[in-house]
Design an enzyme around this catalytic site. Structure first.
Site, PDB file in Angstrom:
ATOM      1  N   ARG A   1       0.353  -9.383  13.621  1.00  0.00           N
ATOM      2  CA  ARG A   1      -0.227  -8.316  12.793  1.00  0.00           C
ATOM      3  C   ARG A   1      -1.202  -8.898  11.772  1.00  0.00           C
ATOM      4  O   ARG A   1      -2.230  -8.297  11.477  1.00  0.00           O
ATOM      5  CB  ARG A   1       0.883  -7.520  12.097  1.00  0.00           C
ATOM      6  CG  ARG A   1       1.612  -6.592  13.073  1.00  0.00           C
ATOM      7  CD  ARG A   1       2.943  -6.140  12.534  1.00  0.00           C
ATOM      8  NE  ARG A   1       2.816  -5.244  11.407  1.00  0.00           N
ATOM      9  CZ  ARG A   1       3.742  -5.086  10.469  1.00  0.00           C
ATOM     10  NH1 ARG A   1       4.866  -5.777  10.520  1.00  0.00           N
ATOM     11  NH2 ARG A   1       3.556  -4.239   9.500  1.00  0.00           N
TER      12      ARG A   1
ATOM     13  N   LYS B   1       0.825  -1.218   0.000  1.00  0.00           N
ATOM     14  CA  LYS B   1       0.000   0.000   0.000  1.00  0.00           C
ATOM     15  C   LYS B   1       0.858   1.267   0.000  1.00  0.00           C
ATOM     16  O   LYS B   1       0.634   2.176  -0.788  1.00  0.00           O
ATOM     17  CB  LYS B   1      -0.937   0.010   1.230  1.00  0.00           C
ATOM     18  CG  LYS B   1      -1.832  -1.194   1.344  1.00  0.00           C
ATOM     19  CD  LYS B   1      -2.724  -1.142   2.570  1.00  0.00           C
ATOM     20  CE  LYS B   1      -1.979  -1.135   3.890  1.00  0.00           C
ATOM     21  NZ  LYS B   1      -1.228  -2.383   4.181  1.00  0.00           N
TER      22      LYS B   1
ATOM     23  N   ARG C   1      -8.695   1.123  10.016  1.00  0.00           N
ATOM     24  CA  ARG C   1      -8.371  -0.278  10.278  1.00  0.00           C
ATOM     25  C   ARG C   1      -9.426  -0.953  11.128  1.00  0.00           C
ATOM     26  O   ARG C   1      -9.314  -2.155  11.398  1.00  0.00           O
ATOM     27  CB  ARG C   1      -7.035  -0.362  11.012  1.00  0.00           C
ATOM     28  CG  ARG C   1      -5.831  -0.630  10.085  1.00  0.00           C
ATOM     29  CD  ARG C   1      -4.605  -0.481  10.929  1.00  0.00           C
ATOM     30  NE  ARG C   1      -3.484  -1.283  10.612  1.00  0.00           N
ATOM     31  CZ  ARG C   1      -2.382  -0.830   9.998  1.00  0.00           C
ATOM     32  NH1 ARG C   1      -2.347   0.398   9.530  1.00  0.00           N
ATOM     33  NH2 ARG C   1      -1.341  -1.602   9.854  1.00  0.00           N
TER      34      ARG C   1
ATOM     35  N   ARG D   1      11.602  -6.402   3.848  1.00  0.00           N
ATOM     36  CA  ARG D   1      11.449  -4.937   3.823  1.00  0.00           C
ATOM     37  C   ARG D   1      12.585  -4.275   4.611  1.00  0.00           C
ATOM     38  O   ARG D   1      12.931  -4.713   5.698  1.00  0.00           O
ATOM     39  CB  ARG D   1      10.095  -4.540   4.438  1.00  0.00           C
ATOM     40  CG  ARG D   1       9.943  -3.030   4.585  1.00  0.00           C
ATOM     41  CD  ARG D   1       8.507  -2.585   4.658  1.00  0.00           C
ATOM     42  NE  ARG D   1       7.800  -3.058   5.833  1.00  0.00           N
ATOM     43  CZ  ARG D   1       6.482  -2.876   6.035  1.00  0.00           C
ATOM     44  NH1 ARG D   1       5.749  -2.235   5.140  1.00  0.00           N
ATOM     45  NH2 ARG D   1       5.909  -3.344   7.122  1.00  0.00           N
TER      46      ARG D   1
ATOM     47  N   ARG E   1      12.295  -2.804  10.204  1.00  0.00           N
ATOM     48  CA  ARG E   1      11.347  -2.322  11.209  1.00  0.00           C
ATOM     49  C   ARG E   1      11.229  -3.359  12.317  1.00  0.00           C
ATOM     50  O   ARG E   1      11.171  -4.554  12.045  1.00  0.00           O
ATOM     51  CB  ARG E   1       9.969  -2.145  10.542  1.00  0.00           C
ATOM     52  CG  ARG E   1       9.685  -0.714  10.120  1.00  0.00           C
ATOM     53  CD  ARG E   1       8.455  -0.614   9.273  1.00  0.00           C
ATOM     54  NE  ARG E   1       7.234  -1.082   9.907  1.00  0.00           N
ATOM     55  CZ  ARG E   1       6.017  -0.934   9.368  1.00  0.00           C
ATOM     56  NH1 ARG E   1       5.874  -0.334   8.198  1.00  0.00           N
ATOM     57  NH2 ARG E   1       4.946  -1.385   9.985  1.00  0.00           N
TER      58      ARG E   1
HETATM   59  P1  ADP Z   1       2.391  -1.850   3.188  1.00  0.00           P
HETATM   60  O1  ADP Z   1       2.439  -0.350   3.123  1.00  0.00           O
HETATM   61  O2  ADP Z   1       1.124  -2.404   2.614  1.00  0.00           O
HETATM   62  O3  ADP Z   1       2.669  -2.402   4.569  1.00  0.00           O
HETATM   63  P2  ADP Z   1       4.882  -1.703   1.657  1.00  0.00           P
HETATM   64  O4  ADP Z   1       4.524  -0.774   0.559  1.00  0.00           O
HETATM   65  O5  ADP Z   1       5.764  -1.204   2.739  1.00  0.00           O
HETATM   66  O6  ADP Z   1       3.552  -2.407   2.259  1.00  0.00           O
HETATM   67  O7  ADP Z   1       5.558  -2.991   0.969  1.00  0.00           O
HETATM   68  C1  ADP Z   1       6.037  -4.084   1.761  1.00  0.00           C
HETATM   69  C2  ADP Z   1       7.365  -4.586   1.202  1.00  0.00           C
HETATM   70  O8  ADP Z   1       7.132  -5.219  -0.057  1.00  0.00           O
HETATM   71  C3  ADP Z   1       8.392  -3.493   0.922  1.00  0.00           C
HETATM   72  O9  ADP Z   1       9.669  -4.039   1.199  1.00  0.00           O
HETATM   73  C4  ADP Z   1       8.222  -3.181  -0.564  1.00  0.00           C
HETATM   74  O10 ADP Z   1       9.444  -2.733  -1.161  1.00  0.00           O
HETATM   75  C5  ADP Z   1       7.827  -4.541  -1.115  1.00  0.00           C
HETATM   76  N1  ADP Z   1       6.835  -4.470  -2.217  1.00  0.00           N
HETATM   77  C6  ADP Z   1       5.813  -3.605  -2.363  1.00  0.00           C
HETATM   78  N2  ADP Z   1       5.086  -3.888  -3.472  1.00  0.00           N
HETATM   79  C7  ADP Z   1       5.661  -4.996  -4.016  1.00  0.00           C
HETATM   80  C8  ADP Z   1       5.380  -5.783  -5.183  1.00  0.00           C
HETATM   81  N3  ADP Z   1       4.338  -5.505  -6.007  1.00  0.00           N
HETATM   82  N4  ADP Z   1       6.193  -6.845  -5.441  1.00  0.00           N
HETATM   83  C9  ADP Z   1       7.233  -7.135  -4.619  1.00  0.00           C
HETATM   84  N5  ADP Z   1       7.549  -6.435  -3.527  1.00  0.00           N
HETATM   85  C10 ADP Z   1       6.779  -5.364  -3.214  1.00  0.00           C
HETATM   86  P1  AMP Z   2       1.683   0.189   9.241  1.00  0.00           P
HETATM   87  O1  AMP Z   2       2.870   1.044   8.992  1.00  0.00           O
HETATM   88  O2  AMP Z   2       0.454   0.631   8.514  1.00  0.00           O
HETATM   89  O3  AMP Z   2       1.983  -1.289   9.045  1.00  0.00           O
HETATM   90  O4  AMP Z   2       1.345   0.375  10.799  1.00  0.00           O
HETATM   91  C1  AMP Z   2       2.281   0.028  11.817  1.00  0.00           C
HETATM   92  C2  AMP Z   2       1.562  -0.049  13.173  1.00  0.00           C
HETATM   93  O5  AMP Z   2       1.026   1.228  13.528  1.00  0.00           O
HETATM   94  C3  AMP Z   2       0.379  -1.014  13.250  1.00  0.00           C
HETATM   95  O6  AMP Z   2       0.775  -2.360  13.504  1.00  0.00           O
HETATM   96  C4  AMP Z   2      -0.435  -0.403  14.402  1.00  0.00           C
HETATM   97  O7  AMP Z   2       0.160  -0.715  15.651  1.00  0.00           O
HETATM   98  C5  AMP Z   2      -0.236   1.091  14.174  1.00  0.00           C
HETATM   99  N1  AMP Z   2      -1.295   1.657  13.287  1.00  0.00           N
HETATM  100  C6  AMP Z   2      -1.116   2.207  12.054  1.00  0.00           C
HETATM  101  N2  AMP Z   2      -2.281   2.639  11.550  1.00  0.00           N
HETATM  102  C7  AMP Z   2      -3.234   2.343  12.472  1.00  0.00           C
HETATM  103  C8  AMP Z   2      -4.644   2.511  12.532  1.00  0.00           C
HETATM  104  N3  AMP Z   2      -5.326   3.072  11.521  1.00  0.00           N
HETATM  105  N4  AMP Z   2      -5.286   2.073  13.643  1.00  0.00           N
HETATM  106  C9  AMP Z   2      -4.609   1.522  14.664  1.00  0.00           C
HETATM  107  N5  AMP Z   2      -3.295   1.319  14.672  1.00  0.00           N
HETATM  108  C10 AMP Z   2      -2.602   1.734  13.591  1.00  0.00           C
END
Ligand code: ADP
Ligand code: AMP
Length: 211
Positions: free
Chosen positions: A168, A13, A85, A124, A157
Protein backbone atom coordinates in the site's frame (compact mmCIF):
# COMPACT_ATOMS: atom_id res chain seq x y z
CA UNK A 1 -16.31 24.30 1.28
CA UNK A 2 -14.89 21.11 -0.25
CA UNK A 3 -11.75 19.64 1.31
CA UNK A 4 -9.50 16.80 0.19
CA UNK A 5 -7.42 14.92 2.77
CA UNK A 6 -4.33 13.52 1.09
CA UNK A 7 -1.58 11.39 2.61
CA UNK A 8 -0.31 7.84 3.03
CA UNK A 9 -2.45 5.09 4.53
CA UNK A 10 -2.33 5.37 8.31
CA UNK A 11 -1.54 9.08 8.35
CA UNK A 12 -4.65 9.80 10.43
CA UNK A 13 -6.95 11.19 7.71
CA UNK A 14 -10.04 9.27 8.78
CA UNK A 15 -9.55 10.01 12.47
CA UNK A 16 -9.39 13.74 11.82
CA UNK A 17 -12.01 13.80 9.06
CA UNK A 18 -14.70 12.26 11.27
CA UNK A 19 -14.20 14.90 13.96
CA UNK A 20 -13.80 17.89 11.67
CA UNK A 21 -16.83 16.93 9.56
CA UNK A 22 -18.94 16.81 12.69
CA UNK A 23 -17.66 20.14 14.01
CA UNK A 24 -17.99 22.00 10.70
CA UNK A 25 -21.16 20.27 9.50
CA UNK A 26 -19.47 18.78 6.43
CA UNK A 27 -20.17 15.40 4.83
CA UNK A 28 -17.35 12.90 5.35
CA UNK A 29 -16.83 10.74 2.27
CA UNK A 30 -14.28 7.96 2.76
CA UNK A 31 -14.02 5.75 -0.31
CA UNK A 32 -12.23 3.13 1.82
CA UNK A 33 -15.17 2.97 4.29
CA UNK A 34 -17.73 2.79 1.47
CA UNK A 35 -15.79 0.02 -0.27
CA UNK A 36 -15.39 -2.02 2.94
CA UNK A 37 -19.13 -1.76 3.54
CA UNK A 38 -19.76 -2.90 -0.05
CA UNK A 39 -17.42 -5.87 0.44
CA UNK A 40 -19.16 -6.80 3.69
CA UNK A 41 -22.58 -6.68 2.01
CA UNK A 42 -21.29 -8.49 -1.08
CA UNK A 43 -22.75 -5.91 -3.44
CA UNK A 44 -21.67 -5.95 -7.12
CA UNK A 45 -19.17 -3.14 -6.33
CA UNK A 46 -17.88 -5.02 -3.29
CA UNK A 47 -17.36 -8.19 -5.31
CA UNK A 48 -15.34 -6.29 -7.93
CA UNK A 49 -13.31 -4.30 -5.38
CA UNK A 50 -12.37 -7.05 -2.93
CA UNK A 51 -9.45 -8.62 -4.80
CA UNK A 52 -7.75 -5.24 -5.29
CA UNK A 53 -8.23 -4.25 -1.66
CA UNK A 54 -6.89 -7.58 -0.38
CA UNK A 55 -3.69 -7.02 -2.33
CA UNK A 56 -3.38 -3.38 -1.30
CA UNK A 57 -3.85 -2.24 -4.91
CA UNK A 58 -6.10 0.60 -5.99
CA UNK A 59 -9.60 -0.22 -7.15
CA UNK A 60 -9.97 0.80 -10.85
CA UNK A 61 -10.69 4.49 -11.46
CA UNK A 62 -14.00 3.89 -13.33
CA UNK A 63 -15.51 2.13 -10.32
CA UNK A 64 -14.34 4.82 -7.89
CA UNK A 65 -15.48 7.73 -10.06
CA UNK A 66 -18.93 6.15 -10.54
CA UNK A 67 -19.13 5.65 -6.78
CA UNK A 68 -18.29 9.29 -6.05
CA UNK A 69 -20.89 10.45 -8.60
CA UNK A 70 -23.45 8.43 -6.71
CA UNK A 71 -22.65 9.70 -3.22
CA UNK A 72 -21.76 13.34 -3.91
CA UNK A 73 -24.22 15.70 -2.19
CA UNK A 74 -25.66 18.19 -4.72
CA UNK A 75 -24.61 21.22 -2.67
CA UNK A 76 -21.08 19.97 -1.85
CA UNK A 77 -19.65 20.65 1.59
CA UNK A 78 -17.54 17.50 1.65
CA UNK A 79 -14.37 16.19 3.23
CA UNK A 80 -12.99 13.68 0.73
CA UNK A 81 -10.88 11.18 2.66
CA UNK A 82 -8.74 8.77 0.65
CA UNK A 83 -10.08 10.16 -2.62
CA UNK A 84 -8.74 11.13 -5.14
CA UNK A 85 -5.84 8.68 -5.26
CA UNK A 86 -4.84 9.05 -8.92
CA UNK A 87 -4.53 11.97 -11.34
CA UNK A 88 -7.49 10.58 -13.33
CA UNK A 89 -9.64 10.61 -10.19
CA UNK A 90 -8.56 14.18 -9.38
CA UNK A 91 -9.46 15.35 -12.89
CA UNK A 92 -12.83 13.60 -12.68
CA UNK A 93 -13.51 15.28 -9.33
CA UNK A 94 -12.62 18.70 -10.76
CA UNK A 95 -15.02 18.14 -13.67
CA UNK A 96 -17.77 16.88 -11.42
CA UNK A 97 -17.53 19.90 -9.10
CA UNK A 98 -17.15 22.37 -11.95
CA UNK A 99 -20.46 21.21 -13.45
CA UNK A 100 -22.12 22.23 -10.20
CA UNK A 101 -20.25 25.53 -9.99
CA UNK A 102 -17.95 24.30 -7.21
CA UNK A 103 -14.31 23.36 -6.78
CA UNK A 104 -11.87 21.73 -4.39
CA UNK A 105 -11.12 24.60 -2.01
CA UNK A 106 -8.25 23.12 -0.04
CA UNK A 107 -6.16 19.98 -0.02
CA UNK A 108 -4.57 19.04 3.29
CA UNK A 109 -1.49 16.86 2.94
CA UNK A 110 -0.98 14.72 6.04
CA UNK A 111 2.79 14.64 6.27
CA UNK A 112 4.23 11.69 8.26
CA UNK A 113 7.39 9.64 7.97
CA UNK A 114 7.08 5.96 6.92
CA UNK A 115 8.09 4.54 10.31
CA UNK A 116 5.23 6.44 12.00
CA UNK A 117 2.76 5.20 9.40
CA UNK A 118 3.83 1.59 9.90
CA UNK A 119 3.46 1.89 13.68
CA UNK A 120 0.00 3.46 13.30
CA UNK A 121 -1.22 0.81 10.86
CA UNK A 122 0.11 -2.13 12.84
CA UNK A 123 -1.70 -0.93 15.99
CA UNK A 124 -4.95 0.09 14.27
CA UNK A 125 -8.05 -1.76 15.42
CA UNK A 126 -11.51 -1.18 13.96
CA UNK A 127 -15.03 -2.00 15.00
CA UNK A 128 -16.54 -4.39 12.41
CA UNK A 129 -20.02 -3.23 13.44
CA UNK A 130 -19.94 0.59 13.61
CA UNK A 131 -16.61 1.40 11.91
CA UNK A 132 -15.03 3.24 14.88
CA UNK A 133 -11.23 3.36 14.64
CA UNK A 134 -8.82 2.86 17.56
CA UNK A 135 -5.12 2.36 18.14
CA UNK A 136 -3.87 -0.10 20.75
CA UNK A 137 -1.33 2.43 22.04
CA UNK A 138 -2.30 5.92 20.85
CA UNK A 139 -6.09 5.77 21.02
CA UNK A 140 -7.12 2.65 22.96
CA UNK A 141 -10.73 1.73 23.78
CA UNK A 142 -11.71 1.94 27.47
CA UNK A 143 -12.09 -1.84 27.72
CA UNK A 144 -9.50 -4.05 26.12
CA UNK A 145 -10.32 -4.70 22.42
CA UNK A 146 -14.01 -3.76 22.85
CA UNK A 147 -15.66 -0.87 20.96
CA UNK A 148 -16.59 2.03 23.29
CA UNK A 149 -19.56 2.93 21.12
CA UNK A 150 -21.28 -0.39 20.51
CA UNK A 151 -19.53 -3.04 22.60
CA UNK A 152 -18.42 -5.17 19.63
CA UNK A 153 -15.04 -6.95 19.69
CA UNK A 154 -12.49 -4.97 17.68
CA UNK A 155 -10.59 -6.51 14.76
CA UNK A 156 -7.49 -5.77 12.72
CA UNK A 157 -8.15 -4.83 9.09
CA UNK A 158 -6.96 -7.57 6.70
CA UNK A 159 -4.98 -5.04 4.71
CA UNK A 160 -3.14 -3.79 7.82
CA UNK A 161 -1.02 -6.96 7.79
CA UNK A 162 2.65 -6.21 7.20
CA UNK A 163 2.99 -7.64 3.66
CA UNK A 164 -0.03 -5.69 2.43
CA UNK A 165 1.05 -2.50 4.22
CA UNK A 166 4.34 -2.50 2.32
CA UNK A 167 2.48 -2.73 -0.98
CA UNK A 168 0.00 0.00 0.00
CA UNK A 169 2.87 2.37 0.76
CA UNK A 170 4.46 1.62 -2.60
CA UNK A 171 1.16 2.16 -4.39
CA UNK A 172 0.80 5.48 -2.55
CA UNK A 173 4.27 6.61 -3.70
CA UNK A 174 3.71 5.65 -7.32
CA UNK A 175 0.07 6.46 -7.95
CA UNK A 176 -1.05 8.98 -5.35
CA UNK A 177 1.99 11.14 -4.59
CA UNK A 178 1.85 12.82 -8.03
CA UNK A 179 -1.30 14.52 -6.71
CA UNK A 180 0.88 16.66 -4.44
CA UNK A 181 2.26 18.48 -7.47
CA UNK A 182 -1.15 18.52 -9.17
CA UNK A 183 -2.68 20.43 -6.26
CA UNK A 184 0.44 22.48 -5.51
CA UNK A 185 0.20 23.92 -9.03
CA UNK A 186 -3.35 24.97 -8.36
CA UNK A 187 -2.10 26.74 -5.22
CA UNK A 188 -4.49 24.93 -2.87
CA UNK A 189 -2.18 22.44 -1.12
CA UNK A 190 -1.53 22.83 2.61
CA UNK A 191 1.07 20.66 4.36
CA UNK A 192 0.18 19.51 7.85
CA UNK A 193 2.64 17.93 10.27
CA UNK A 194 0.56 14.85 11.10
CA UNK A 195 3.22 13.14 13.20
CA UNK A 196 2.08 14.83 16.41
CA UNK A 197 -0.59 13.40 18.71
CA UNK A 198 -4.26 13.29 17.67
CA UNK A 199 -5.31 16.42 19.60
CA UNK A 200 -2.38 18.56 18.39
CA UNK A 201 -2.99 17.54 14.79
CA UNK A 202 -6.68 18.42 15.16
CA UNK A 203 -5.96 21.90 16.52
CA UNK A 204 -3.46 22.56 13.73
CA UNK A 205 -5.90 21.21 11.13
CA UNK A 206 -8.64 23.56 12.30
CA UNK A 207 -6.25 26.47 11.95
CA UNK A 208 -5.17 25.60 8.42
CA UNK A 209 -8.67 25.06 7.07
CA UNK A 210 -10.05 28.25 8.54
CA UNK A 211 -7.37 30.64 7.26
P1 ADP B 1 -5.96 6.91 7.60
O1 ADP B 1 -7.42 7.24 7.53
O2 ADP B 1 -5.09 8.02 7.08
O3 ADP B 1 -5.61 5.58 6.96
P2 ADP B 1 -6.49 6.52 10.45
O4 ADP B 1 -7.21 7.76 10.81
O5 ADP B 1 -7.26 5.26 10.35
O6 ADP B 1 -5.58 6.76 9.13
O7 ADP B 1 -5.32 6.34 11.54
C1 ADP B 1 -4.43 5.22 11.49
C2 ADP B 1 -4.17 4.70 12.90
O8 ADP B 1 -3.39 5.65 13.62
C3 ADP B 1 -5.43 4.49 13.74
O9 ADP B 1 -5.20 3.37 14.57
C4 ADP B 1 -5.56 5.78 14.56
O10 ADP B 1 -6.20 5.55 15.82
C5 ADP B 1 -4.10 6.15 14.76
N1 ADP B 1 -3.85 7.62 14.73
C6 ADP B 1 -4.46 8.55 13.98
N2 ADP B 1 -3.93 9.78 14.19
C7 ADP B 1 -2.92 9.59 15.09
C8 ADP B 1 -1.99 10.48 15.72
N3 ADP B 1 -1.96 11.81 15.46
N4 ADP B 1 -1.11 9.94 16.61
C9 ADP B 1 -1.12 8.61 16.88
N5 ADP B 1 -1.97 7.74 16.33
C10 ADP B 1 -2.88 8.21 15.44
P1 AMP C 1 -8.35 3.24 2.89
O1 AMP C 1 -9.41 2.86 3.86
O2 AMP C 1 -8.45 4.65 2.41
O3 AMP C 1 -6.96 2.89 3.40
O4 AMP C 1 -8.60 2.33 1.60
C1 AMP C 1 -8.56 0.90 1.67
C2 AMP C 1 -8.46 0.32 0.25
O5 AMP C 1 -9.62 0.66 -0.51
C3 AMP C 1 -7.27 0.81 -0.59
O6 AMP C 1 -6.07 0.09 -0.32
C4 AMP C 1 -7.80 0.58 -2.01
O7 AMP C 1 -7.74 -0.79 -2.36
C5 AMP C 1 -9.27 0.94 -1.87
N1 AMP C 1 -9.52 2.39 -2.14
C6 AMP C 1 -9.98 3.32 -1.25
N2 AMP C 1 -10.10 4.52 -1.83
C7 AMP C 1 -9.69 4.36 -3.12
C8 AMP C 1 -9.56 5.24 -4.23
N3 AMP C 1 -9.87 6.54 -4.14
N4 AMP C 1 -9.10 4.72 -5.40
C9 AMP C 1 -8.81 3.41 -5.50
N5 AMP C 1 -8.89 2.54 -4.51
C10 AMP C 1 -9.34 3.00 -3.32
Amino acid sequence: MNLVFLGPPGAGKGTQAKRLAQELGLVHISTGDILREAVKNQTPLGKKAKEYMDRGELVPDELIIALIEEVMPPGGGVIFDGFPRTIAQAQALDRMLEKKGMKVDRVVLFDVPDDVVVERLSGRRVCPNCGAVYHIKFNPPKNDEICDRCGTKLVQRDDDREEVVRNRLEVYRKQTEPLIEYYERKGILIRLDASKDIEDVYQELKKVVST
